[in-house]
Enzyme design. Sequence first.
Site, short mmCIF file in Angstrom:
data_model
loop_
_atom_site.label_atom_id
_atom_site.label_comp_id
_atom_site.label_asym_id
_atom_site.label_seq_id
_atom_site.Cartn_x
_atom_site.Cartn_y
_atom_site.Cartn_z
CE LYS A 1 42.38 -29.89 -24.24
NZ LYS A 1 42.22 -29.41 -22.83
CE1 TYR B 1 36.81 -29.97 -22.61
CE2 TYR B 1 36.68 -28.64 -24.59
CZ TYR B 1 37.37 -29.53 -23.78
OH TYR B 1 38.62 -29.97 -24.16
CG PHE C 1 37.86 -23.88 -16.02
CD1 PHE C 1 37.58 -24.72 -17.09
CD2 PHE C 1 37.79 -24.42 -14.73
CE1 PHE C 1 37.24 -26.05 -16.90
CE2 PHE C 1 37.44 -25.76 -14.53
CZ PHE C 1 37.17 -26.57 -15.62
NE ARG D 1 42.72 -38.19 -17.91
CZ ARG D 1 42.12 -37.00 -17.84
NH1 ARG D 1 41.18 -36.65 -18.72
NH2 ARG D 1 42.44 -36.13 -16.91
CB THR E 1 44.34 -31.03 -15.54
OG1 THR E 1 43.55 -32.21 -15.46
CG2 THR E 1 43.57 -29.95 -16.29
NE ARG F 1 46.44 -32.42 -20.61
CZ ARG F 1 45.30 -32.81 -20.05
NH1 ARG F 1 45.31 -33.46 -18.90
NH2 ARG F 1 44.15 -32.53 -20.63
CG ASN G 1 45.35 -28.99 -20.85
OD1 ASN G 1 44.76 -28.94 -21.92
ND2 ASN G 1 44.78 -29.36 -19.72
CG HIS H 1 39.73 -34.12 -24.50
ND1 HIS H 1 39.12 -33.66 -23.36
CD2 HIS H 1 39.06 -35.25 -24.87
CE1 HIS H 1 38.11 -34.47 -23.06
NE2 HIS H 1 38.05 -35.43 -23.96
CD GLU I 1 34.92 -36.87 -24.11
OE1 GLU I 1 34.70 -36.32 -23.01
OE2 GLU I 1 36.03 -37.37 -24.40
N1 UDP Z 1 40.77 -26.25 -17.39
C1 UDP Z 1 41.11 -24.94 -17.09
N2 UDP Z 1 41.25 -24.58 -15.77
C2 UDP Z 1 41.04 -25.45 -14.76
C3 UDP Z 1 40.69 -26.78 -15.07
C4 UDP Z 1 40.56 -27.15 -16.39
O1 UDP Z 1 41.28 -24.12 -17.99
O2 UDP Z 1 41.16 -25.07 -13.58
C5 UDP Z 1 40.61 -26.66 -18.80
C6 UDP Z 1 41.79 -27.48 -19.32
O3 UDP Z 1 41.98 -27.16 -20.70
C7 UDP Z 1 41.27 -28.90 -19.13
C8 UDP Z 1 39.81 -28.72 -19.50
O4 UDP Z 1 39.45 -27.46 -18.93
O5 UDP Z 1 41.96 -29.80 -19.97
C9 UDP Z 1 38.88 -29.80 -18.95
O6 UDP Z 1 39.09 -29.91 -17.56
P1 UDP Z 1 39.21 -31.34 -16.87
O7 UDP Z 1 39.11 -31.12 -15.39
O8 UDP Z 1 38.24 -32.28 -17.49
O9 UDP Z 1 40.72 -31.76 -17.19
P2 UDP Z 1 41.29 -32.91 -18.14
O10 UDP Z 1 40.32 -34.05 -18.11
O11 UDP Z 1 41.41 -32.31 -19.52
O12 UDP Z 1 42.63 -33.25 -17.57
MG MG Z 2 38.29 -34.10 -18.47
#
Ligand code: UDP
Ligand code: MG
Length: 139
Positions: free
Chosen positions: A10, A50, A58, A86, A92, A103, A113, A116, A127
């Site tokens: 990112k 997204y 958010f 993952r 996250t 992360r 973070n 992705h 994707e």
């Molecule tokens: N995100 C955020 N605030 C939140 C949750 C998610 O800014 O409370 C952002 C963060 O960059 C995250 C992305 O949105 O990686 C996608 O969210 P997701 O729940 O899919 O998390 P991920 O799969 O990336 O762990």
């Molecule tokens: Mg996700």
Amino acid sequence: MTNRTFTMIKPDAVENGHIGSILEKINSSGFKIIAMKFTKLSLEKAENFYEVHSDRPFFNELVTFMSRGPIVAAILEKNNAVEDFRLLIGSTNPSDAKEGTIRNLFATSMGENAVHGSDSDENAMIEGAFHFSNEEILS
Ligand code: UDP
Ligand code: MG
């Protein structure tokens, strides 16, 4: 297709000079890069990528962040790729991410973070196809 996942380094991690370290972690954890590009998402492309999060509070912050600078997009191959990646990237929220995860090492906040990682085989395929044509996947 179950052995592929999709990732982005990112804008925060690119800005902070972590491309090399993150790719090193990815390779040394057994993932093979089969497609990769240094690119930048327009605001519209970030909104499309997204879209599943478009109702979340958010969303605007997320798409503004993801389109503010260059990213590295890649398709990775490994047995059990989605789940194993993952685990490699961690939670996250980087303050919950286990020690040694990408992360934990490189993220700055819940929003910014560092990386992705796809959350399912189906999304990995969607994707990956969002960013790469078949000719760009060199498996
Ligand atoms: N995100 C955020 N605030 C939140 C949750 C998610 O800014 O409370 C952002 C963060 O960059 C995250 C992305 O949105 O990686 C996608 O969210 P997701 O729940 O899919 O998390 P991920 O799969 O990336 O762990
Ligand atoms: Mg996700």
